[in-house]
Scaffold this motif. Structure first.
Motif, PDB file in Angstrom:
ATOM      1  N   ALA A  98       0.832  -1.215   0.000  1.00  0.00           N
ATOM      2  CA  ALA A  98       0.000   0.000   0.000  1.00  0.00           C
ATOM      3  C   ALA A  98       0.861   1.257   0.000  1.00  0.00           C
ATOM      4  N   LYS A  99       1.997   1.204   0.660  1.00  0.00           N
ATOM      5  CA  LYS A  99       2.884   2.373   0.726  1.00  0.00           C
ATOM      6  C   LYS A  99       3.469   2.730  -0.645  1.00  0.00           C
ATOM      7  N   THR A 100       3.486   1.780  -1.579  1.00  0.00           N
ATOM      8  CA  THR A 100       4.000   2.081  -2.917  1.00  0.00           C
ATOM      9  C   THR A 100       3.026   2.972  -3.681  1.00  0.00           C
ATOM     10  N   ARG A 101       1.769   2.961  -3.307  1.00  0.00           N
ATOM     11  CA  ARG A 101       0.705   3.737  -3.940  1.00  0.00           C
ATOM     12  C   ARG A 101       0.576   3.442  -5.439  1.00  0.00           C
ATOM     13  N   ARG A 102       0.958   2.221  -5.834  1.00  0.00           N
ATOM     14  CA  ARG A 102       0.857   1.824  -7.247  1.00  0.00           C
ATOM     15  C   ARG A 102      -0.596   1.637  -7.649  1.00  0.00           C
ATOM     16  N   VAL A 103      -1.385   1.007  -6.790  1.00  0.00           N
ATOM     17  CA  VAL A 103      -2.829   0.868  -6.992  1.00  0.00           C
ATOM     18  C   VAL A 103      -3.505   1.050  -5.630  1.00  0.00           C
ATOM     19  N   ARG A 104      -4.776   1.375  -5.675  1.00  0.00           N
ATOM     20  CA  ARG A 104      -5.531   1.489  -4.428  1.00  0.00           C
ATOM     21  C   ARG A 104      -5.679   0.101  -3.805  1.00  0.00           C
ATOM     22  N   VAL A 105      -5.549   0.046  -2.499  1.00  0.00           N
ATOM     23  CA  VAL A 105      -5.749  -1.204  -1.778  1.00  0.00           C
ATOM     24  C   VAL A 105      -7.071  -1.071  -1.029  1.00  0.00           C
ATOM     25  N   ILE A 106      -8.004  -1.934  -1.391  1.00  0.00           N
ATOM     26  CA  ILE A 106      -9.340  -1.928  -0.811  1.00  0.00           C
ATOM     27  C   ILE A 106      -9.434  -3.088   0.181  1.00  0.00           C
ATOM     28  N   GLY A 107      -9.802  -2.781   1.406  1.00  0.00           N
ATOM     29  CA  GLY A 107     -10.018  -3.835   2.393  1.00  0.00           C
ATOM     30  C   GLY A 107     -11.421  -4.396   2.244  1.00  0.00           C
ATOM     31  N   TYR A 108     -11.536  -5.692   2.366  1.00  0.00           N
ATOM     32  CA  TYR A 108     -12.834  -6.371   2.316  1.00  0.00           C
ATOM     33  C   TYR A 108     -12.937  -7.161   3.608  1.00  0.00           C
ATOM     34  N   ASN A 109     -13.528  -6.538   4.623  1.00  0.00           N
ATOM     35  CA  ASN A 109     -13.661  -7.171   5.931  1.00  0.00           C
ATOM     36  C   ASN A 109     -14.825  -8.152   5.866  1.00  0.00           C
ATOM     37  N   TRP A 110     -14.527  -9.424   6.071  1.00  0.00           N
ATOM     38  CA  TRP A 110     -15.469 -10.504   5.825  1.00  0.00           C
ATOM     39  C   TRP A 110     -15.880 -11.207   7.112  1.00  0.00           C
ATOM     40  N   LYS A 111     -17.196 -11.235   7.338  1.00  0.00           N
ATOM     41  CA  LYS A 111     -17.783 -11.973   8.460  1.00  0.00           C
ATOM     42  C   LYS A 111     -17.102 -11.622   9.785  1.00  0.00           C
ATOM     43  N   ASP A 112     -17.039 -10.359  10.082  1.00  0.00           N
ATOM     44  CA  ASP A 112     -16.342  -9.879  11.266  1.00  0.00           C
ATOM     45  C   ASP A 112     -17.288  -9.030  12.101  1.00  0.00           C
ATOM     46  N   GLU A 113     -16.938  -8.824  13.330  1.00  0.00           N
ATOM     47  CA  GLU A 113     -17.658  -7.894  14.194  1.00  0.00           C
ATOM     48  C   GLU A 113     -17.071  -6.505  13.974  1.00  0.00           C
ATOM     49  N   ALA A 117     -13.033  -5.464  14.043  1.00  0.00           N
ATOM     50  CA  ALA A 117     -12.328  -5.011  12.842  1.00  0.00           C
ATOM     51  C   ALA A 117     -11.638  -3.668  13.101  1.00  0.00           C
ATOM     52  N   LEU A 118     -12.345  -2.744  13.734  1.00  0.00           N
ATOM     53  CA  LEU A 118     -11.748  -1.436  14.049  1.00  0.00           C
ATOM     54  C   LEU A 118     -10.552  -1.588  14.981  1.00  0.00           C
ATOM     55  N   ARG A 119     -10.690  -2.411  16.001  1.00  0.00           N
ATOM     56  CA  ARG A 119      -9.601  -2.638  16.963  1.00  0.00           C
ATOM     57  C   ARG A 119      -8.388  -3.263  16.268  1.00  0.00           C
ATOM     58  N   TRP A 120      -8.632  -4.231  15.357  1.00  0.00           N
ATOM     59  CA  TRP A 120      -7.549  -4.913  14.649  1.00  0.00           C
ATOM     60  C   TRP A 120      -6.753  -3.916  13.793  1.00  0.00           C
ATOM     61  N   LEU A 121      -7.463  -3.049  13.074  1.00  0.00           N
ATOM     62  CA  LEU A 121      -6.784  -2.045  12.245  1.00  0.00           C
ATOM     63  C   LEU A 121      -6.021  -1.040  13.107  1.00  0.00           C
ATOM     64  N   GLU A 122      -6.581  -0.696  14.248  1.00  0.00           N
ATOM     65  CA  GLU A 122      -5.893   0.208  15.164  1.00  0.00           C
ATOM     66  C   GLU A 122      -4.595  -0.422  15.658  1.00  0.00           C
ATOM     67  N   GLN A 123      -4.642  -1.706  15.944  1.00  0.00           N
ATOM     68  CA  GLN A 123      -3.466  -2.408  16.463  1.00  0.00           C
ATOM     69  C   GLN A 123      -2.397  -2.660  15.405  1.00  0.00           C
ATOM     70  N   PHE A 124      -2.812  -3.064  14.194  1.00  0.00           N
ATOM     71  CA  PHE A 124      -1.845  -3.499  13.181  1.00  0.00           C
ATOM     72  C   PHE A 124      -1.636  -2.505  12.036  1.00  0.00           C
ATOM     73  N   GLY A 125      -2.404  -1.440  12.002  1.00  0.00           N
ATOM     74  CA  GLY A 125      -2.271  -0.437  10.954  1.00  0.00           C
ATOM     75  C   GLY A 125      -3.321  -0.628   9.873  1.00  0.00           C
ATOM     76  N   ASN A 126      -3.684   0.491   9.257  1.00  0.00           N
ATOM     77  CA  ASN A 126      -4.710   0.472   8.221  1.00  0.00           C
ATOM     78  C   ASN A 126      -4.100   0.886   6.882  1.00  0.00           C
ATOM     79  N   PRO A 127      -3.772  -0.097   6.032  1.00  0.00           N
ATOM     80  CA  PRO A 127      -3.183   0.209   4.735  1.00  0.00           C
ATOM     81  C   PRO A 127      -4.225   0.509   3.653  1.00  0.00           C
ATOM     82  N   TYR A 128      -5.504   0.441   4.000  1.00  0.00           N
ATOM     83  CA  TYR A 128      -6.561   0.451   3.010  1.00  0.00           C
ATOM     84  C   TYR A 128      -7.039   1.852   2.646  1.00  0.00           C
ATOM     85  N   TRP A 129      -7.312   2.039   1.371  1.00  0.00           N
ATOM     86  CA  TRP A 129      -7.899   3.275   0.866  1.00  0.00           C
ATOM     87  C   TRP A 129      -9.313   3.410   1.423  1.00  0.00           C
TER      88      TRP A 129
END
Length: 187
Positions: A98-113, A117-129
């Motif tokens: 995602a840091k290369t910004r070559r293409v947009r990175v879209i997150g598809y959060n599947w079957k999650d609470e 999901a918000l806590r996970w991205l806060e902990q590990f970083g959010n690379p998604y557009w």
């Protein structure tokens, strides 16, 4: 001396020998069915338009994004969930890409609470557009998603050009994804 004595001792071991033989056959079947190219599953979507969808955005639940909103530029659709160990394994690779910004990175959060999901991205970083959420998994059916992580590369016209099943590695990034991104940029 009676012959019944030794026969009884052999009969006592017969169920154990039969059980061991069944276990050996099952293990051989599993070993022989291993597919070293498990991550190179053919997808009927390759060369086809990305499936239509209309999904809410994780950080703006009232906002909906559909396939048409993403057309015009290539994007990498990364299927993940906070419950998925493989997603955590690949997350550094997705972050680096995602840091290369070559293409947009879209997150598809599947079957999650939502909160998980918000806590996970806060902990590990959010690379998604943008992060789309498919709480019940219905939209995933059209994509042929059957597990996480899975990753799709979609061109500017909305055509699926590549699919990867399983955690993305640095090697996969350099040998499979980047050449396809180069080809999209060369168009």
């Amino acid at each position: 001396m009676s012959r019944a004595g030794p026969q009884r001792s052999y009969a006592r071991w017969l169920p154990l020998v039969a059980f061991a033989a069944v276990i050996a056959l099952l293990a051989a079947g599993v070993w022989l069915s291993r597919d070293p190219d498990r991550d190179v599953l053919p997808s009927p979507l390759i060369g086809q338009p990305a499936p239509a969808f209309r999904l809410p955005v994780l950080h703006e639940p009232g906002r909906l994004v559909d396939a048409e909103d993403l057309r015009g530029q290539p994007y990498l659709l990364n299927v993940w969930g906070s419950w998925c160990p493989g997603c955590r394994e690949e997350h550094a690779v997705i972050n680096a890409f995602a840091k290369t910004r070559r293409v947009r990175v879209i997150g598809y959060n599947w079957k999650d609470e939502h909160a998980d999901a918000l806590r996970w991205l806060e902990q590990f970083g959010n690379p998604y557009w943008v992060v789309l959420v498919d709480y019940d998994g219905h939209a995933a059916i059209d994509w042929g998603i059957y597990g996480a992580p899975e990753t799709f590369l979609v061109d500017a016209d909305g055509i699926v050009v590549w699919k990867h099943v399983g955690p993305m590695s640095t090697e996969t990034l350099h040998t499979e994804l980047m050449p396809r991104v180069d080809a999209l940029e060369a168009r």
